[in-house]
Design a protein around this motif. Structure first.
Motif, short mmCIF file in Angstrom:
data_model
loop_
_atom_site.label_atom_id
_atom_site.label_comp_id
_atom_site.label_asym_id
_atom_site.label_seq_id
_atom_site.Cartn_x
_atom_site.Cartn_y
_atom_site.Cartn_z
N ARG A 43 34.24 19.54 70.31
CA ARG A 43 33.81 20.92 70.54
C ARG A 43 34.82 21.90 69.93
N PHE A 44 36.10 21.61 70.17
CA PHE A 44 37.15 22.49 69.67
C PHE A 44 37.13 22.54 68.15
N THR A 45 37.04 21.35 67.52
CA THR A 45 37.07 21.33 66.05
C THR A 45 35.81 22.00 65.49
N ALA A 46 34.67 21.74 66.13
CA ALA A 46 33.43 22.31 65.60
C ALA A 46 33.43 23.83 65.75
N GLU A 47 33.87 24.33 66.89
CA GLU A 47 33.86 25.78 67.09
C GLU A 47 34.87 26.47 66.18
N SER A 48 36.03 25.81 66.00
CA SER A 48 37.02 26.38 65.08
C SER A 48 36.44 26.44 63.67
N PHE A 49 35.63 25.44 63.35
CA PHE A 49 35.01 25.37 62.04
C PHE A 49 34.20 26.65 61.74
N TYR A 50 33.34 27.05 62.70
CA TYR A 50 32.52 28.23 62.47
C TYR A 50 33.37 29.50 62.36
N LYS A 51 34.41 29.57 63.22
CA LYS A 51 35.25 30.77 63.19
C LYS A 51 36.01 30.85 61.88
N PHE A 52 36.57 29.72 61.47
CA PHE A 52 37.36 29.67 60.25
C PHE A 52 36.48 30.01 59.04
N MET A 53 35.27 29.46 59.03
CA MET A 53 34.35 29.74 57.93
C MET A 53 34.11 31.24 57.79
N LYS A 54 33.96 31.88 58.93
CA LYS A 54 33.67 33.31 58.91
C LYS A 54 34.86 34.08 58.33
N VAL A 55 36.07 33.74 58.81
CA VAL A 55 37.27 34.40 58.33
C VAL A 55 37.41 34.21 56.82
N MET A 56 37.04 33.02 56.35
CA MET A 56 37.21 32.74 54.93
C MET A 56 36.05 33.27 54.07
N GLY A 57 35.13 33.94 54.69
CA GLY A 57 34.11 34.62 53.88
C GLY A 57 32.81 33.86 53.69
N ALA A 58 32.66 32.69 54.34
CA ALA A 58 31.38 31.98 54.23
C ALA A 58 30.65 32.21 55.55
N ASP A 59 29.76 33.17 55.54
CA ASP A 59 29.12 33.54 56.80
C ASP A 59 28.00 32.58 57.15
N VAL A 60 28.14 31.90 58.27
CA VAL A 60 27.10 30.98 58.70
C VAL A 60 26.65 31.37 60.10
N VAL A 61 25.45 30.94 60.49
CA VAL A 61 24.96 31.22 61.84
C VAL A 61 25.79 30.40 62.82
N TYR A 62 26.40 31.07 63.80
CA TYR A 62 27.31 30.41 64.72
C TYR A 62 26.62 29.29 65.50
N ASN A 63 27.24 28.13 65.53
CA ASN A 63 26.71 26.98 66.26
C ASN A 63 25.34 26.49 65.79
N HIS A 64 25.02 26.78 64.54
CA HIS A 64 23.77 26.26 63.98
C HIS A 64 24.14 25.19 62.96
N PHE A 114 31.27 28.79 48.75
CA PHE A 114 30.64 30.02 49.19
C PHE A 114 31.39 31.27 48.93
N SER A 115 32.73 31.16 48.88
CA SER A 115 33.42 32.42 48.78
C SER A 115 34.61 32.32 47.86
N VAL A 116 34.97 33.45 47.29
CA VAL A 116 36.15 33.50 46.44
C VAL A 116 37.27 34.17 47.23
N LYS A 117 37.09 34.21 48.54
CA LYS A 117 38.09 34.85 49.38
C LYS A 117 39.48 34.21 49.24
N PRO A 118 39.56 32.85 49.20
CA PRO A 118 40.89 32.27 49.02
C PRO A 118 41.60 32.79 47.76
N LEU A 119 40.82 33.04 46.70
CA LEU A 119 41.43 33.56 45.47
C LEU A 119 41.90 35.00 45.67
#
Ligand code: UDP
Ligand code: MG
Length: 331
Positions: free
Chosen positions: A144-165, A233-238
């Motif tokens: 649960r922790f890794t999966a939820e962190s995954f969605y949050k991290f994705m958002k911060v990094m600019g790949a917007d996904v539907v949370y918990n989908h 999805f994103s060039v945010k890291p660059l």
């Protein structure tokens, strides 16, 4: 009440011999009830996509098909291509013969009873219906922790996904046809589908434990999936590199001032100021330059993807109103 439309389920299967019979049984029951309630057409089907399994998965799919050819279909991929590719292979194969398609894992973790709500939302005019898990009680704390962190991290990094989908979703024929226009090789469907747009909604369900067999997504694969999601999805890291470079240059200017003041106040050793200043300044300039190169790489990356630049949802012109509704009626 509208005419019931054709629903195809796309079920990716990789070494799923342990659950396949049960999944087929439960899906068949679900379809029978949907058909009797006139929610879906009798021509609706379940399509199993065998993703290069090493066990008896394909054999079971063949048996299911020969026992019930009007209901179970199978697609056999030439080799293991991974979950996302298997799902896309299924969707692209059925996109012209169905009105709507639902993708679901083979392991019965996604609640089959959510299908009713998805189909109902489709008739309300939603082109995409996302299955969103409402609770993660059956997961271990770690998952649960890794999966939820995954969605949050994705958002911060600019790949917007539907949370918990995850990939339990309904898409209309129209959306599938637009999805065909996305030519990228590194697939990340949960990022791509929201990019298509159109009216969409969420339905909530509780995710169960795997019915049988074991997960094909251990932590290592999940991390690789997250990295793929971000980098495709994103060039945010660059952009972050450019920002770090800029920040370092600013700090180096401050360091300059500080070094000069210290020097004139006579607190420093000989050579200290010039060393400190050059380290910061050169470091900053280097990172900044890398960032600028990164910005160009980011542009090339976006061009190479050749994603559709726009998707026309409706076309109104003098000869009449060509709308999505009309489009679906025509079939
Ligand atoms: N899967 C696939 N190809 C793969 C790995 C997995 O088609 O290379 C399928 C698998 O059979 C299942 C779905 O993808 O239907 C999700 O996999 P799994 O349930 O193992 O992932 P988890 O739910 O544990 O994240
Ligand atoms: Mg699973």
């Amino acid at each position: 009440m509208q005419k019931p439309e054709i629903l195809y389920m796309v079920v990716p299967c990789y070494n799923e011999e342990a659950v396949l019979h049960e999944t087929a049984k439960q899906l068949k029951e679900k379809y029978q009830s949907l058909i009797s309630r006139e929610l879906i057409s009798k021509q609706s089907r379940v399509v199993f996509v065998n993703d290069g399994s090493k066990d008896k998965t394909w054999q079971i799919i063949q048996e299911l098909h020969s026992e019930d050819p009007e209901f179970f279909s199978g697609i056999d991929l030439a080799h293991n291509s991974g979950h996302q590719n298997a799902v896309l292979a299924g969707l692209m194969t059925v996109k012209d013969i169905c009105d709507m398609a639902i993708t679901m894992d083979a392991d019965l973790q996604d609640d089959i009873n959510t299908i009713d709500a998805m189909v109902e939302e489709y008739y309300k005019g939603n082109q995409v219906v996302y299955g969103v898990r409402s609770a993660r009680e059956t997961d271990t704390f770690f998952k649960r922790f890794t999966a939820e962190s995954f969605y949050k991290f994705m958002k911060v990094m600019g790949a917007d996904v539907v949370y918990n989908h995850a990939d339990f979703r309904l898409m209309s024929k129209r959306v599938l046809q637009e999805l065909a226009g996305f030519k990228e090789v590194n697939l990340f469907l949960r990022g791509m589908v929201p990019l298509i747009g159109f009216k969409s909604t969420n339905v909530y369900y509780e995710r169960h434990e795997r019915f049988a067999g074991e997960s094909k997504y251990p932590l290592k694969k999940m991390l690789a999936f997250a990295i793929n999601g971000i980098t495709s999805f994103s060039v945010k890291p660059l952009k972050m590199i450019t920002n770090i470079g800029f920040f370092t240059v600013v700090v180096s200017v401050l360091a300059f001032i500080w070094a000069f003041v210290s020097k004139f106040l006579g607190y420093t050793e000989l050579g200290w100021s010039s060393t400190i200043c050059s380290i910061w300044l050169i470091g900053g300039i280097q990172i900044f330059c890398l960032g600028i190169i990164g910005e160009y790489v980011g542009k090339i990356y976006a061009e190479v993807k050749q994603r559709p630049r726009f998707i026309v949802a409706e076309f109104l012109n003098d000869t009449g109103t060509e709308s999505i509704e009309k489009d679906t009626e025509k079939k």
